[in-house]
Design a protein around this motif. Structure first.
Motif, short mmCIF file in Angstrom:
data_model
loop_
_atom_site.label_atom_id
_atom_site.label_comp_id
_atom_site.label_asym_id
_atom_site.label_seq_id
_atom_site.Cartn_x
_atom_site.Cartn_y
_atom_site.Cartn_z
N MET A 131 -49.08 -5.05 -39.10
CA MET A 131 -48.73 -4.79 -37.70
C MET A 131 -47.72 -3.65 -37.65
O MET A 131 -46.94 -3.45 -38.58
N LEU A 132 -47.75 -2.88 -36.56
CA LEU A 132 -46.81 -1.78 -36.39
C LEU A 132 -45.90 -2.06 -35.21
O LEU A 132 -46.34 -2.59 -34.18
N VAL A 133 -44.64 -1.71 -35.39
CA VAL A 133 -43.64 -1.86 -34.33
C VAL A 133 -42.99 -0.52 -34.11
O VAL A 133 -42.56 0.15 -35.06
N ALA A 134 -42.92 -0.07 -32.84
CA ALA A 134 -42.25 1.19 -32.52
C ALA A 134 -40.78 1.06 -32.89
O ALA A 134 -40.12 0.08 -32.57
N ASP A 135 -40.28 2.06 -33.59
CA ASP A 135 -38.91 2.00 -34.13
C ASP A 135 -37.92 2.49 -33.10
O ASP A 135 -37.49 3.64 -33.12
N ASP A 136 -37.54 1.60 -32.18
CA ASP A 136 -36.54 1.96 -31.18
C ASP A 136 -35.28 1.13 -31.34
O ASP A 136 -34.48 0.98 -30.43
N THR A 137 -35.11 0.56 -32.58
CA THR A 137 -33.90 -0.21 -32.88
C THR A 137 -32.95 0.65 -33.68
O THR A 137 -33.28 1.74 -34.13
N ASP A 138 -31.72 0.15 -33.86
CA ASP A 138 -30.74 0.88 -34.66
C ASP A 138 -31.23 1.01 -36.09
O ASP A 138 -31.79 0.08 -36.66
N ALA A 139 -31.04 2.18 -36.66
CA ALA A 139 -31.49 2.44 -38.02
C ALA A 139 -30.89 1.43 -38.99
O ALA A 139 -29.70 1.14 -38.94
N GLY A 140 -31.74 0.89 -39.87
CA GLY A 140 -31.27 -0.03 -40.90
C GLY A 140 -31.20 -1.47 -40.46
O GLY A 140 -30.97 -2.35 -41.29
N GLN A 141 -31.39 -1.76 -39.18
CA GLN A 141 -31.31 -3.13 -38.70
C GLN A 141 -32.70 -3.76 -38.73
O GLN A 141 -33.62 -3.27 -38.06
N PRO A 142 -32.89 -4.84 -39.50
CA PRO A 142 -34.21 -5.47 -39.56
C PRO A 142 -34.59 -6.11 -38.24
O PRO A 142 -33.73 -6.56 -37.48
N LEU A 143 -35.86 -6.13 -37.95
CA LEU A 143 -36.35 -6.78 -36.74
C LEU A 143 -36.23 -8.29 -36.89
O LEU A 143 -36.33 -8.84 -37.98
N ARG A 144 -36.04 -8.98 -35.80
CA ARG A 144 -35.90 -10.44 -35.83
C ARG A 144 -37.29 -11.06 -35.74
O ARG A 144 -37.74 -11.50 -34.69
N LEU A 145 -37.99 -11.06 -36.88
CA LEU A 145 -39.34 -11.59 -36.98
C LEU A 145 -39.42 -12.52 -38.18
O LEU A 145 -38.62 -12.43 -39.11
N SER A 146 -40.41 -13.42 -38.17
CA SER A 146 -40.58 -14.32 -39.30
C SER A 146 -41.24 -13.63 -40.48
O SER A 146 -41.16 -14.10 -41.61
N ALA A 147 -41.90 -12.49 -40.26
CA ALA A 147 -42.55 -11.77 -41.34
C ALA A 147 -41.51 -11.20 -42.29
O ALA A 147 -40.57 -10.51 -41.86
N ARG A 148 -41.68 -11.46 -43.60
CA ARG A 148 -40.69 -11.02 -44.58
C ARG A 148 -40.73 -9.51 -44.83
O ARG A 148 -39.71 -8.90 -45.13
N ASN A 149 -41.91 -8.92 -44.74
CA ASN A 149 -42.04 -7.51 -45.09
C ASN A 149 -41.93 -6.62 -43.86
O ASN A 149 -42.75 -6.71 -42.94
N GLN A 150 -40.92 -5.76 -43.86
CA GLN A 150 -40.68 -4.82 -42.77
C GLN A 150 -40.34 -3.46 -43.39
O GLN A 150 -39.22 -3.23 -43.83
#
Length: 296
Positions: free
Chosen positions: A206-225
Motif C-alpha cells: 500500500m502507498l501513503v502520501a508522505d505529508d507527515t513530519d520526516a522520520g515519524q512513522p505512521l500510526r498503522l498496524s503494518a510493521r513495514n513502512q
C-alpha cells in the motif's frame, strides 16, 4: 548446481578494503526442475547413514526432530522415490535407514563438491571480483512471480512462542520485518549476519502520501513502512504500477543506486494521493506479507 559466494561476514564487511577476501560457495542437487537439497540436507542424509537414527542425525546436524523429518519428507517427495526408510519395531521403536539411491546421492554430492572446490579456487585466482559478481548473477537469475525481490542482511532474529520475527537490513539501511515459523528460521539458516532475500508482491504493498513530519512513522498496524520518492508511475486501464526509490536509513534522499519497491494501486488512488514522479510516499505492507528465502 553451484553458488560460489562470500560468507555472510565477508558480505557484511565488503566495504572494508583492508579485510582479506575469500571465495566461498555451495552445491545443491536437483530432481528435474525441483531443488532436492544442498549441503544441509545431504549432511542430514549422511548423519542418518552413520547413526541409523533420525533423532541422533538431527542432533548431529543441529536440526530439531520435526525439521529433520520435514526435510526427509521433502527429499522423498522430490526424488519421486524413497531416500529414507523408517524401520518398524525393535527395542528402540525401530531405526532409520537409507535406500541405495540415497547412498549414491551422498557419494555424488561429495564428488561434485570436491570438483566445485577446485573450480572455485581456479576461478578466484583467475577472475578479479569473482565472488561478488557470481553472487549477483545468482540473485538476478532468480525467477519468481513476486514483483519485489529485495536483497539484504539479517540484522535481528526475535524468537516467539510460535513464530519468529526476522529483520532484514536493505542496502540503504531501511529494515524489512518478516514473520516466519521456527522451522523456516532453522531450515533457511536465518541468523544475524546471514544474507537473504525478501519477496513481496506488488499487490500487497500500500502507498501513503508522505505529508507527515520526516522520520515519524505512521500510526498503522503494518510493521513495514519504507519511505522514499516516486520514480515512475505506469498507468493501465484500471490500475497503476508505482515505483518508489527508498531513502537511506539515516534519512538521506534516494539516488540512482537506491533500492526500489513497486506497488500496484488503482488509478483513482494515484490521483487522490497525488502520486507523480518526484513526490514523496511511504510503502506499507505487513510482516506476514513478506516471504524470506536464501540461496541454499
Amino acid at each position: 548446481m553451484s553458488d560460489p559466494r562470500p560468507s555472510p561476514a565477508q558480505s557484511a564487511s565488503s566495504g572494508n578494503s583492508t579485510a582479506p577476501l575469500e571465495l566461498g560457495g555451495s552445491v545443491w542437487l536437483r530432481a528435474g526442475q525441483q531443488t532436492l537439497g544442498g549441503a544441509a540436507r545431504i549432511a542430514l542424509l549422511a548423519a542418518i547413514r552413520d547413526t541409523g537414527s533420525i533423532t541422533s542425525a538431527a542432533k548431529a546436524v543441529g536440526m530439531s526432530y520435526k525439521a529433520a523429518w520435514d526435510a526427509v519428507d521433502v527429499m522423498n517427495n522430490l526424488a519421486g522415490e524413497p531416500l529414507v526408510m523408517r524401520a518398524v519395531g525393535g527395542k528402540g521403536g525401530g531405526g532409520t535407514t537409507l535406500t541405495p539411491r540415497a547412498h549414491r546421492l551422498i557419494e555424488t554430492f561429495d564428488a561434485v563438491e570436491r570438483e566445485h572446490r577446485k573450480f572455485i579456487e581456479r576461478a578466484s585466482a583467475a577472475i578479479e571480483h569473482f565472488a561478488g559478481d557470481w553472487a549477483l548473477i545468482g540473485r538476478i537469475g532468480m525467477k519468481t512471480s513476486a514483483r519485489n525481490q529485495l536483497y539484504g542482511i539479517v540484522s535481528r532474529v526475535k524468537r516467539g512462542s510460535v513464530n519468529d520475527e526476522i529483520t532484514l537490513a536493505l542496502p540503504g539501511g531501511q529494515p524489512i520485518v518478516a514473520v516466519v515459523t521456527h522451522e523456516s528460521t532453522e531450515t533457511l539458516g536465518l541468523a544475524v549476519g546471514a544474507p537473504a532475500f525478501a519477496l513481496v508482491k506488488a499487490s500487497w504493498v500500500m502507498l501513503v502520501a508522505d505529508d507527515t513530519d520526516a522520520g515519524q512513522p505512521l500510526r498503522l498496524s503494518a510493521r513495514n513502512q519504507l519511505r522514499g520518492v516516486v520514480t515512475q508511475v505506469t498507468r493501465g486501464a484500471v490500475n497503476a504500477e508505482v515505483s518508489l526509490a527508498l531513502d537511506s536509513a539515516e534519512g538521506g534522499s534516494p539516488d540512482l543506486n537506491s533500492t526500489v519497491i513497486t506497488a500496484i494501486v488503482t488509478n483513482e488512488s494515484v490521483d487522490t494521493l497525488g502520486l507523480a514522479q518526484g513526490t514523496r510516499a511511504t510503502a506499507v505492507f505487513k510482516a506476514s506479507s513478506v516471504i524470506l528465502g536464501t540461496a541454499d
